[in-house]
Design a protein around this motif. Structure first.
Motif, short mmCIF file in Angstrom:
data_model
loop_
_atom_site.label_atom_id
_atom_site.label_comp_id
_atom_site.label_asym_id
_atom_site.label_seq_id
_atom_site.Cartn_x
_atom_site.Cartn_y
_atom_site.Cartn_z
N PHE A 170 26.04 38.55 34.09
CA PHE A 170 25.14 38.91 35.18
C PHE A 170 25.55 40.25 35.75
O PHE A 170 26.47 40.33 36.54
CB PHE A 170 25.19 37.86 36.28
CG PHE A 170 24.45 36.64 35.90
CD1 PHE A 170 23.11 36.53 36.18
CD2 PHE A 170 25.09 35.63 35.23
CE1 PHE A 170 22.41 35.41 35.81
CE2 PHE A 170 24.39 34.50 34.86
CZ PHE A 170 23.06 34.39 35.15
N ALA B 278 21.13 31.51 34.48
CA ALA B 278 21.88 30.99 35.61
C ALA B 278 22.06 29.49 35.50
O ALA B 278 23.09 28.93 35.87
CB ALA B 278 21.17 31.33 36.92
N LEU C 151 16.28 35.00 33.39
CA LEU C 151 17.41 35.10 34.31
C LEU C 151 17.74 33.73 34.91
O LEU C 151 18.90 33.32 34.97
CB LEU C 151 17.07 36.10 35.42
CG LEU C 151 18.18 36.46 36.40
CD1 LEU C 151 19.28 37.23 35.68
CD2 LEU C 151 17.65 37.30 37.54
N LEU C 152 16.69 33.02 35.32
CA LEU C 152 16.89 31.68 35.90
C LEU C 152 17.56 30.75 34.90
O LEU C 152 18.46 29.98 35.24
CB LEU C 152 15.54 31.06 36.29
CG LEU C 152 15.00 31.30 37.68
CD1 LEU C 152 13.72 30.50 37.86
CD2 LEU C 152 16.00 30.90 38.74
N ARG D 36 14.24 44.22 40.02
CA ARG D 36 15.38 43.51 39.46
C ARG D 36 15.33 43.41 37.94
O ARG D 36 16.18 42.79 37.31
CB ARG D 36 15.45 42.09 40.04
CG ARG D 36 15.84 42.08 41.50
CD ARG D 36 15.85 40.68 42.04
NE ARG D 36 16.89 39.87 41.44
CZ ARG D 36 17.02 38.56 41.68
NH1 ARG D 36 16.17 37.95 42.47
NH2 ARG D 36 17.98 37.87 41.12
N TYR E 297 12.25 37.11 34.57
CA TYR E 297 12.79 36.32 35.67
C TYR E 297 13.12 34.89 35.21
O TYR E 297 14.15 34.34 35.56
CB TYR E 297 11.81 36.28 36.84
CG TYR E 297 12.34 35.46 38.00
CD1 TYR E 297 13.51 35.84 38.65
CD2 TYR E 297 11.71 34.30 38.41
CE1 TYR E 297 14.03 35.09 39.68
CE2 TYR E 297 12.22 33.55 39.45
CZ TYR E 297 13.38 33.95 40.09
OH TYR E 297 13.89 33.19 41.10
#
Lengths: 317, 314
Positions: free
Chosen positions: B268, B255, B251-252, B286, B248
């Motif tokens: 993505f 982004a 992913l952050l 996810r 996670y």
């Protein structure tokens, strides 16, 4: 030239008098192009979009200007004629998907309604097409989701539904007003990805409104930076971001935390109040490059190659 | 030295559905433990609804935890009476997200900033005026603001007033709960600078809550990443930026790079946005790298190397 805004001026009428909100906007959207309108809240980017669709609230009046879409001035159209333009020719996506959707109808019905109104489809056809559209915006299990209500979906999913609705009448121009601001970062990327993929597939022309200048880097063709009801810098996006000319654009870029080791350089001061009377450049009190004449003379656009900048610093170029 | 410590904090909100409907429980915090050291800025990131604001409020006891303990300067404050808490509030303060709702529109700046001195020290008016002027100077507002009302200020100036109120009683610990997200980009940078300057001058400790990892990376020495009520990764900012371990966090960060550079968002892939409720890791629905074990139990937050903790089986 698909859509052209010429010298658009909007006033706010109050009991205290008239105040200029948009002070002469000129911009051009070419077929298949993405034009980004960038600026902080209150700079007039949303109002520019709303005036293209003639959806301004009643206390705002268009004083002057033309909005030419396919050789027709939209400002001269009758309301019924305008209704044929909205949705069918020019559609809009708003910032907050939970407000844009009606909470008491299922999302499928809302997409199908657009198809029935604009395309004149029968109920059954409309349902099939709506499911197909939900599939195109990559909603998993569109048959089941057709029957979902907005509150049952996450923010990202709701924005997908809003996009499906905007595309349902097959418009040529899509205006997206901060379509990802209400969403979490990881979801933002997915929604933008979808939006630009659909734009390519359908050959749409896009007006993309955002407060985040860096978002425009990879996909906008042209960027218009707005400040206090005016466009202050206008040009090709990659070059504009790499080499900004206007002090405000420079300030916007250096206010973003780029990496933890280079210090932030914020723009000092705040945007002037719209009720204040401003003779010179509205950025004067915040500008670190100011010249004496900036305080009393409003700079016109100076053209440097294919860039336009509203700043006296570039007078001699 | 630890200034505040939360041990296995849980916060459950109860939603009732209808008159006879079932009660629905929402675990805003699901066993979070963390310590914040004196003088540092601890950044807390995560998306909306992950429990980061709840954590801030529970640590200040603006809300009571359902389970767990809170230690402030090594003293257990979980069950302090409201009288004792009032004394402690001088030392711990909060700045809220939206300066449009956190300031009373019917009170002048003098009332807003003077109130803490009335409540805690019963100062006479003249001394209060001195204090208020001093505070205005600290946060960079003009002295003629004293008798103005909140609506006469811009968003950034209002946030300065809210910050002045938070530092009025010279606290040692401040929770800043998304203090930038209601502000424009150019003003955000000004407020970040203000936070940093005050920290240097007053020796403050911050818990800085934000959804923007770029901002947190700029302001915080240590970062915690939250996902659905759990702390999934914690460590020094530099470490986390260089070597994120939890999927996670990765992913952050992706982004964040994407936001900074505006490039590479095609990487993505559409993963489910829905959040699984059943057992197992909170992120499993996810996660690209999920293994069978991830569906069965939630991994504990473990120290992988000094100061870098992660809750992931990988």
């Amino acid at each position: 030239m698909l859509l052209e805004v010429k010298d658009l001026m909007i006033n706010l009428n109050t009991k205290k008098g008239k105040f200029a909100i948009l002070r002469g906007i000129d911009m051009v959207l070419k077929q298949g192009e993405t034009l980004a309108l960038v600026g902080e809240s209150g700079c007039g980017k949303t109002l520019t979009a709303l005036s293209i669709l003639r959806l301004l609230p009643p206390n705002l009046k268009i004083e002057k200007g033309e909005i030419i879409y396919k050789d027709i001035n939209l400002l001269n159209l009758k309301e019924e004629e305008m209704r044929k333009i909205r949705g069918r020719e020019i559609a809009m996506i708003f910032q907050e998907p939970s407000v844009a959707l009606n909470p008491v109808f299922t999302i499928g019905e809302q997409v199908a309604e657009v198809l029935r109104v604009h395309q004149g489809l029968k109920k059954k056809e409309a349902k099939e097409r709506a499911i197909d559209l939900l599939k195109q915006v990559k909603i998993p299990d569109p048959h089941l989701r057709y029957k979902s209500y907005p509150h049952q979906l996450s923010g990202g999913m709701k924005q997908r539904v809003v996009i499906a609705m905007a595309l349902a009448a097959e418009p040529e121009v899509l205006i997206a007003d901060e379509p990802t601001t209400a969403l979490d970062v990881t979801i933002q990327a997915q929604i933008l990805d979808l939006l630009f993929q659909l734009k390519e597939e359908r050959g749409l022309s896009l007006i993309f409104i955002t407060h985040n200048l860096t978002l425009t880097k990879s996909f906008a063709d042209t960027v218009a930076v707005m400040y206090f009801g005016q466009i202050v810098e206008y040009g090709k996006s990659d070059f504009l971001l790499k080499n900004p000319y206007h002090p405000y654009t420079k300030g916007l870029i250096s206010s973003l935390p780029q990496d933890p080791f280079s210090p932030l350089r914020p723009i000092p001061g705040t945007v002037p109040d719209i009720t204040s009377e401003i003779k010179g450049c509205p950025f004067y009190n915040r500008c670190s490059y100011k010249l004496p004449k900036c305080s009393f003379l409003l700079p016109p656009f100076f053209e440097i190659e294919d860039r336009k900048v509203r700043c006296w610093l570039y007078e001699d170029n | 030295m630890k200034i505040i410590e939360g041990i296995n904090l849980k916060k459950t909100y109860v939603l009732k559905r209808g008159l006879f409907g079932k009660k629905v429980y929402i675990n805003a915090l699901d066993g979070v433990s963390l310590s914040i050291f004196k003088g540092e800025t601890f950044g807390l990131v995560g998306e909306s609804g992950c429990g980061k604001s709840s954590l801030g409020k529970v640590l200040l006891r603006l809300e009571d935890p359902t389970e767990g303990k809170i230690l402030f300067e090594n003293r257990d404050i979980t069950n302090l009476s409201s009288r004792d808490m009032k004394l402690l509030r001088r030392k711990m303060q909060i700045v809220f997200q939206d300066p449009y709702t956190s300031l009373n529109p019917r009170k002048s700046v003098f009332d807003i900033l003077g109130e803490p001195f009335v409540v805690h020290y019963q100062l006479p008016k003249k001394e209060r005026l001195e204090k208020v002027k001093f505070l205005l100077e600290m946060v960079g507002l003009p002295l003629d603001s004293v008798y103005k009302y909140p609506h006469q200020f811009s968003g950034g100036q209002r946030q300065r007033i809210a910050i002045a109120r938070a530092i009025a009683l010279e606290p040692s610990f401040i929770v800043a709960d998304e203090p930038l997200s209601a502000l424009d980009v150019s003003v955000q940078a000004q407020i970040i600078e203000l936070f940093l300057r005050l920290q240097e001058n007053l020796g403050l400790t911050y818990l800085f809550i934000s959804h923007d990892i770029n901002v947190v990376a700029y302001i915080a020495q240590r970062v915690g990443v939250m996902y659905r009520g759990k702390l999934v990764e914690e460590g020094l900012t530099g470490e986390i930026l260089k070597r994120p371990l939890h999927p996670y966090t990765k992913l952050l960060l992706k982004a964040a790079t994407w936001q900074r550079e505006g490039r590479g968002f095609s990487q993505f892939k559409i993963l489910s946005e829905e959040n699984g409720k059943i057992g197992g890791c909170v992120f499993v629905s996810r996660c690209k790298e999920a293994k069978p074990i991830c569906k069965e139990s939630h991994p504990e937050l473990k120290e992988v190397e000094k100061g870098h903790k992660v809750a992931c089986f990988l």
